[in-house]
Each structure stands twice: as C-alpha cells, then as structure tokens.
Design an enzyme around this catalytic site. Structure first.
Site, PDB file in Angstrom:
ATOM      1  N   HIS C  10      33.178  28.056  25.416  1.00 45.54           N
ATOM      2  CA  HIS C  10      33.620  27.163  26.477  1.00 45.54           C
ATOM      3  C   HIS C  10      33.100  25.751  26.269  1.00 45.54           C
ATOM      4  CE1 HIS C  10      34.945  30.716  28.559  1.00 45.54           C
ATOM      5  NE2 HIS C  10      35.393  29.992  29.555  1.00 45.54           N
TER       6      HIS C  10
HETATM    7  N1  LIG Z   1      39.492  40.269  33.656  1.00 47.97           N
HETATM    8  C1  LIG Z   1      40.227  39.755  34.667  1.00 47.97           C
HETATM    9  N2  LIG Z   1      41.302  40.443  35.155  1.00 47.97           N
HETATM   10  C2  LIG Z   1      42.044  39.926  36.137  1.00 47.97           C
HETATM   11  N3  LIG Z   1      41.782  38.749  36.730  1.00 47.97           N
HETATM   12  C3  LIG Z   1      40.734  38.034  36.288  1.00 47.97           C
HETATM   13  C4  LIG Z   1      39.903  38.490  35.252  1.00 47.97           C
HETATM   14  N4  LIG Z   1      38.954  37.560  35.014  1.00 47.97           N
HETATM   15  C5  LIG Z   1      39.180  36.557  35.889  1.00 47.97           C
HETATM   16  N5  LIG Z   1      40.252  36.834  36.659  1.00 47.97           N
HETATM   17  C6  LIG Z   1      40.848  36.006  37.713  1.00 47.97           C
HETATM   18  O1  LIG Z   1      40.727  34.651  37.331  1.00 47.97           O
HETATM   19  C7  LIG Z   1      40.219  33.899  38.411  1.00 47.97           C
HETATM   20  C8  LIG Z   1      39.406  32.724  37.914  1.00 47.97           C
HETATM   21  O2  LIG Z   1      40.245  31.819  37.261  1.00 47.97           O
HETATM   22  P1  LIG Z   1      39.689  30.431  36.712  1.00 47.97           P
HETATM   23  O3  LIG Z   1      38.659  29.897  37.621  1.00 47.97           O
HETATM   24  O4  LIG Z   1      40.862  29.562  36.457  1.00 47.97           O
HETATM   25  O5  LIG Z   1      39.047  30.842  35.314  1.00 47.97           O
HETATM   26  P2  LIG Z   1      37.486  30.845  34.859  1.00 47.97           P
HETATM   27  O6  LIG Z   1      36.851  32.015  35.536  1.00 47.97           O
HETATM   28  O7  LIG Z   1      37.553  31.024  33.383  1.00 47.97           O
HETATM   29  O8  LIG Z   1      36.899  29.536  35.275  1.00 47.97           O
HETATM   30  C9  LIG Z   1      39.397  34.893  39.201  1.00 47.97           C
HETATM   31  O9  LIG Z   1      39.306  34.493  40.551  1.00 47.97           O
HETATM   32  C10 LIG Z   1      40.163  36.196  39.030  1.00 47.97           C
HETATM   33  O10 LIG Z   1      41.146  36.376  40.011  1.00 47.97           O
HETATM   34 MG   LIG Z   2      36.288  27.898  34.065  1.00 48.72          MG
END
Ligand SMILES: Nc1ncnc2c1ncn2[C@@H]1O[C@H](COP(=O)(O)OP(=O)(O)O)[C@@H](O)[C@H]1O
Ligand SMILES: [Mg+2]
Ligand SMILES: Nc1ncnc2c1ncn2[C@@H]1O[C@H](COP(=O)(O)OP(=O)(O)O)[C@@H](O)[C@H]1O
Ligand SMILES: [Mg+2]
Ligand SMILES: [Mg+2]
Ligand SMILES: [Mg+2]
Lengths: 126, 217, 126, 217
Positions: C10
């Site tokens: 990241h």
């Molecule tokens: N393994 C997974 N399966 C399904 N949904 C997931 C998974 N990991 C994360 N998410 C979804 O992604 C969302 C977060 O998205 P985002 O904030 O854009 O990404 P990051 O966590 O990489 O910062 C979470 O609230 C959840 O709903």
């Molecule tokens: Mg993120």
C-alpha cells in the site's frame, strides 16, 4: 494515552512506510519508525532505537516490532538499557502485519502486553 | 415508469452509473466517517474516485450493450479505486457483465441474475461469508430479494427496489457484527457498534440504481 | 534466469525498503516493488502491479508478495489479467519476511511454486 | 612470554582489542566473501566498523581494569556494528566484563571464565545451540578448551591459544552444517558448503588475542 509503538527495521524507508500504513488505521497512536545504520546503510542502529523508545513512551509503555533477527536483538538490547525495562516489550510477529495489528490494539486502549500479543497473532490477518 | 413497463437499456445502465457516481459523491463524507471508525477512512474517496472515473470512461467510449457498460465500469473501478472495494466492486461488475451477455435490454430476471453473479464475484474475490461484516451482508439479502421479485414477475425497477430495501436492512444490521474480513477484522470485538462502509455503499448504490430505473423517462 | 518477484504494498516506500532488504540477500533476483495509488496516495494500483509483473518476468515465472488484504486482491486480479495466468503466483505469507525468504529461494533457482512456498513458510524465520 | 609468566593486564587487553581490530580489517574481504555466500555480504564491514570504533573509544577513555575495557568494547560494538554480530559480540563482551569484575589482572582461570560468560551471553541473545552454524560453533569448543587448559594450570596465553585452536576447528566444521539461526537460515540446505562468517570472525579474534598475549613484552 495509548501504548506507543517502535518499528525496528533494517531500512528507514521500510519503517516509514509501515508507520504510514499503521497510522491510517490508528491515527491516535504514537508510532516511531527506525531503520538503517547511522551512516545511512542497511542495518539497525541501537542509538536510534533507544531514542525512539523515549519518543514513543507516553506513560503507557511501548511495544517494539522488528523485521529480521538482528533487529530483534537490537530491540531487546535497547529495552534492557532502559531505566525500567519492564516498560517496553518486544513483540514477535511479522513487521507490517504485526505493526498494523499492534497499532489498532493500541488505538483500542489495550495494555502493552495485549498490544504485543496482537502483533504476534497477526499472521494471517486479512 | 411502471414496474413491468419494459427492460433496462444501455442508456438506462449508463444513467444508473452516473446516478451512482453522484450518490457516492454526495455520501462521500458519510462513507469516510464509517471507514474512519473501523478502517482507514478512505472508502468515500475510493468510491468517489472510482465512480467518477467510471462515468468519464462510460461517457467517452460509446457502449453498445448493458453488458459492455458494466464491463467498462468494472475495469475502471479495478484501475482507479485503490482500496479493497476496487477489486471487489470491480469483480462484481465484471461477473455481472458476463452474466448479462450481449442482450440489449435487461428484464427483471436478467437484473436479478446480474446481481447474483456480482455477489458470487465478491465472494470469489474476498472469501467473505454472510455475517463477516462486509458488503456481502448487504449484497446477499439483496440478491435473495431480487430473485424473489423477479420470480413474481417484477421488471428491473421492481427487482432493484426489492434488492435495495434488503440491502439497506442488511447494511444496517452490520452494525452489531464483529468483522472477520477486511481491515475492520484487525479491530476484533471493537468493530461491533459501527455500520460497515462497504455494506453501506452497496445499499446506497442499489438504492440509486432502483430510483434511476424507477423514474425512467 | 531465476523467478522474478513483485512486491505489492500500500506504500511505495515500504515496497522499496523491502526490495532493498531482499536484494541484499539475493542480488541476482529481479525484484520489482510497487505501492501507492497512481495519485501518490496510500493504496494499491492495478496498473503498476500489471506493469511490475511484466518487468519481473524473466521467463521463469513471477511470485507476488503482498501486505494487506486489498493488496492480495489487486495482485490476484493482475495475475488473472495476464495472457498466461499460470505464469505467476500470489504467495501468502508476511510481506517483509516472505519477500526475503522468496528472494533467497529464487536466488537458489527454485521454481515459482517453491518460491511461493518459501514466502508462505517464512513466519518465524530468524 | 612463557605461559605461566603472569596475568593479563589492562594494557594487555587494550593491545588485544587493537590487534583484533587490525586482524578484522585485514580479513575484511574474506568475511565479506563468506557472508555473501550465505548472508548479506556485510560481516566484514560490520566487524571492521565495530572494532575500529572500539579501539578509538578504548584509546580515548582511559580504563582502569580489564573489565572496564571489555565493557567499553561491548557498548561500542552494540552502538556501531549494525548487524546481528553487534548485539551478539556486544553481549559477549558485556558478560565477559561482568565475569572478570574489578580485578586488575586476569589469570588463566579468569580468561576461561570470561570466555564462558561471553558464550552464555551469545546464547542468551541469539538462542543458537551448537550445530546451528553460528559463531557458537566456534565459541563453544573454544570455551571447553579454555576451561581445560586453565584447569591444567595454563596462564592467559595458554588458555587463549587452546581456545583459538578449538575455535578454528569449530569454524572450519561449520562448512558442512545447515544454518538454523541468523540470515543464513533462510537458505536452508543451501547454506551447507560454506563456512559461517561469524564463526570465522570468532576464530580470527581468539587467534589474535592468543598471539598478542603470547608475545607480550
Ligand atoms: N474480503 C472482503 N470481502 C468482502 N468485502 C470486503 C472484504 N474486504 C473488505 N471488504 C469491504 O470493503 C470495504 C472497505 O473498502 P475500502 O475502504 O474502499 O478499502 P480498504 O479497506 O482497502 O481501505 C469494507 O467496508 C468491506 O465492506
Ligand atoms: Mg484503503
Ligand atoms: N541467533 C544467532 N545466534 C548466534 N549467532 C548468530 C545469530 N544470528 C547471526 N549470528 C552470527 O552472526 C553472523 C552474521 O553477522 P553479520 O553479517 O554482521 O550480521 P547480519 O546477519 O545482521 O548481516 C553469522 O555468521 C552468525 O555467526
Ligand atoms: Mg478503507
Ligand atoms: Mg551480514
Ligand atoms: Mg547485515
């Protein structure tokens, strides 16, 4: 305040990158990255780790996370050199995943042993 | 339009994507706030960036079919979101595009099938199951509701309305759950008491898609 | 030539720091760090990972190591988008420790599945 | 000097450290070469940097006892080496310093006790056992030989000569071992066929200490 975190890496950039990730998940936690030797090479530096320990100490104790074996030993030595070595604990666990898990635990106001355990248990965290 | 008054055209899908982008932008701060509690505070930015890029792609490259629009949205989300929601929504749109194939209009059954394929994509990509406190907790009940609405003869807007309502309930119900997937899983028990940002954005998008389809000229 | 390595992080700094460490243990291995979004923020970038996959391909296949869950998914998507997805494998295992272990295995001319296994088994390596 | 002609003074210890630094510098490339095979190619630099710093510290701050010299060497190695050998040799010298206490001259028994304490320090710090292909594989036989030489009445130079000889054999024998500690453990089976750099530097230092003590004015 929450437990502080010291990252003990062989590379300054690596440590700073890990701090960047961990801070995003735990903006309220004091995270101090260290890495590289005093002359800018790859390795660990006892003096920087000692200074970082002081900087990360908020009164609630400090957890150290390291990358490779020699960073582990440097971290231990720096803790042993503290006036009160019981104020800091070296956590086992992978550096990146462990630091994020530890930072989140510290943000959740866990004590230093629980924070260290979070780092150690971070293998296979999502 | 009335619920059974016909299918969902390429233009309708484009309009839905555009409305989805506006909705995500409007709710940007809410999504950021939710993600700050149990994540890294970027879900709003991620979704806004991704859907803006998707709209600009969709508007610049004329697509012939609903499936082609969905595919373009998919690849754009994958390339531009930067967080977990990118690969997840990207895979969902990709699978939805495959599911609808080359038809030029989607009926209610096709919309339900697209949602189901999308959900299966999210599951394949992220390995989350119902109850893990992710977008799956909005998407899975939405798919069930969509299939049942399609089964009882509803058209696209009826199917989407049913899906949206179920997704909203599902998203709300993530509040009490402990996260077992995604960044929020790092929080363990402490993740309870907050709505999952991805579940919220799923409900938001489905609600917007239902509305756009419902008010079609 | 030996199996290539792609680091999917990241943070760009983090990935570069990991590459620095791994290269010291495996100077003959092609290691390509990626990290951060296209606009310089924290996150992963599908296009950079795809480009890195190409850069790391020496003809012997590529192993990808990642930091957090979303980097895992981006890595998988980039592999699926290859003309021949069987030429690359996403390794489980902690980023830093896994990358060092994978690099050493690649340096030892292991094939890509063995390299990926080395990364996965890197937990608790010294 | 003759083997039982007297103890090891503060000046002798300082001379040994200086000679150790010269030896490490002289063998810098050899240590780098060994570490390149099964590590990160810096053991020569690490040791040179550490011992140069130790000599400069020892020469600038007058120490009253052998123990004080050993302690200063310890803290300097810890602060300046930058690799695993820093904490390891640092802890060894620290424990050796504690073991010799405040005496102004070390006899053969004190030298053997210092070596034993040093080895215990390395073990406490690095958790390696005999056969793990580390400096312990040179140090452990060296301690045994030193104790037996001291037991049969040898003075410092006899004790160190016995230790050095055993350390050389021990270091040579690391060639066939598979590393289970330190960076080389990442190589697994492939670490066999190379002498361990830390075992080699241990043998080198002990050999130099024995020589310096043996040719004492
Ligand atoms: N393994 C997974 N399966 C399904 N949904 C997931 C998974 N990991 C994360 N998410 C979804 O992604 C969302 C977060 O998205 P985002 O904030 O854009 O990404 P990051 O966590 O990489 O910062 C979470 O609230 C959840 O709903
Ligand atoms: Mg993120
Ligand atoms: N856990 C350990 N216990 C004992 N000795 C060790 C351990 N880890 C490493 N060593 C020794 O340290 C030597 C390497 O030192 P050096 O190259 O200076 O450090 P680094 O491996 O950090 O680059 C090895 O050859 C080995 O003898
Ligand atoms: Mg997020
Ligand atoms: Mg080395
Ligand atoms: Mg080193």
């Amino acid at each position: 305040m929450s437990v502080g975190l010291v990252l003990v890496s062989h590379s300054r950039r690596l440590a700073e990158g890990v701090a960047e990730l961990a801070e995003q998940m735990a903006p309220g936690v004091r995270i101090v990255p260290t890495g590289g030797t005093a002359d800018g090479g790859t390795g660990t530096d006892f003096e920087s780790v000692s200074a970082a320990l002081e900087e990360a100490e908020t009164g609630s104790g400090v957890v150290l996370v390291y990358d490779l074996g020699s960073a582990h030993m440097t971290a231990e030595l720096a803790v042993e050199a503290l006036d009160d070595p019981s104020g800091a604990v070296v956590a086992d666990g992978p550096l990146v995943e462990g630091a994020v898990a530890a930072a989140v635990a510290a943000q959740g106001d866990r004590d230093k042993d629980a924070v260290a355990r979070a780092a150690a248990d971070a293998v296979g965290t999502d | 339009m009335g619920d059974s008054m016909g299918g969902c055209s390429t233009r309708d899908v484009i309009a839905a994507v555009r409305a989805g982008s506006e909705a995500v932008t409007e709710h940007r701060d809410e999504l950021v706030r939710l993600d700050r509690e149990i994540g890294d505070a970027d879900h709003g930015e991620n979704m806004e960036r991704g859907f803006r890029a998707a709209v600009s792609q969709v508007e610049s490259a004329p697509s012939e079919t609903p499936g082609a629009v969905l595919k373009l949205v998919a690849t754009t989300l994958i390339s531009s979101v930067g967080g977990a929601s990118g690969p997840l929504y990207g895979t969902a749109f990709l699978r939805a595009a495959s599911a609808v194939g080359d038809v030029t209009e989607l009926d209610g059954t096709a919309v339900a099938a697209a949602l189901q394929a999308g959900m299966e994509g999210v599951t394949a990509r992220g390995k989350a199951v119902v109850g893990d406190k992710t977008m799956i907790d909005a998407l899975s009940p939405a798919v069930d509701a969509a299939k049942s609405a399609a089964g009882s003869g509803h058209g696209p807007s009826g199917v989407l309305a049913a899906a949206a309502e179920a997704a909203h309930t599902g998203a709300r119900n993530t509040e009490e759950l402990v996260a077992r997937k995604g960044r929020a899983s790092y929080l363990g028990e402490r993740s309870a008491g907050h709505v999952d940002p991805g579940a919220r954005s799923t409900a938001l998008l489905l609600g917007t898609f239902a509305e756009t389809t419902g008010v079609r000229r």
